[in-house]
Design a protein around this motif. Structure first.
Motif, short mmCIF file in Angstrom:
data_model
loop_
_atom_site.label_atom_id
_atom_site.label_comp_id
_atom_site.label_asym_id
_atom_site.label_seq_id
_atom_site.Cartn_x
_atom_site.Cartn_y
_atom_site.Cartn_z
N ARG A 25 -1.49 -4.56 -4.57
CA ARG A 25 -2.96 -4.42 -4.65
C ARG A 25 -3.50 -3.73 -3.40
O ARG A 25 -4.36 -2.86 -3.48
N VAL B 126 -2.58 0.23 -3.30
CA VAL B 126 -3.39 1.16 -4.11
C VAL B 126 -4.87 1.06 -3.80
O VAL B 126 -5.69 1.72 -4.45
N ASP B 127 -5.23 0.30 -2.81
CA ASP B 127 -6.62 0.21 -2.37
C ASP B 127 -6.90 1.35 -1.39
O ASP B 127 -7.04 1.15 -0.19
N THR C 108 -0.15 3.05 -10.39
CA THR C 108 -1.27 3.97 -10.14
C THR C 108 -2.05 4.26 -11.42
O THR C 108 -3.28 4.35 -11.38
N THR D 200 -4.24 1.31 -12.01
CA THR D 200 -5.33 1.30 -11.04
C THR D 200 -6.41 2.31 -11.41
O THR D 200 -7.61 2.01 -11.35
#
Length: 151
Positions: free
Chosen positions: A89, A92-93, A118, A121
């Motif tokens: 988490r 990919v933030d 990805t 996300t």
């Protein structure tokens, strides 16, 4: 004079050298190369040569290598499931440009789990966008439909 037994030095892990689009050099462990399916197929022909990754910048390649190393630790039970989920988490933030670069590079390098992370996300991100903002992402969606497929 004391007689000491000489112990053999531990064999070093085999490294493969990758070079990014912008010339950054990355010595990468064999366990990481296994995750980079597109690179793994090049190994017998490449020998000890540096493998150019002409589609990926150093910044993105470094992140992908980091992702593969972390997930290798998870596979070796060095990280619990909840630790790797939290790490993913956080991974990919990032801003949209980096996220899309990771998405495209993970597809190019065939890092299946990162590609799916990805994509998920981006899909979640699209749910929070207005119709006009999502319209700007249509080009990306069309790219997915026409070009992206991982078996």
């Amino acid at each position: 004079m004391e007689n000491r037994e000489t112990l053999p030095s531990p064999e070093k892990e085999k490294l493969t050298t990758l070079m990014s689009l912008d010339g950054h050099i990355f010595p990468v462990e064999e366990a990481v190369i296994v995750e980079l399916r597109a690179i793994r197929r090049l190994l017998p022909a490449a020998g000890d040569a540096t493998i150019p990754i002409s589609q990926v910048t150093g910044q993105i390649l470094a992140k992908i290598i980091d992702y593969c190393r972390k997930h290798n630790d998870h596979k070796l039970n060095r990280l619990r499931d909840e630790e790797i989920s939290a790490w993913d988490r956080h991974f990919v933030d990032v801003d949209e440009e980096i996220l899309f670069d990771l998405l495209v590079a993970s597809h190019f390098l065939e890092v299946k789990d990162l590609f799916y992370l990805t994509v998920t996300t981006v899909t979640d991100m699209m749910k929070t966008k207005s119709p006009a903002q999502v319209g700007n992402m249509d080009q990306l969606r069309n790219l997915f439909i026409s070009n992206f497929r991982l078996d």
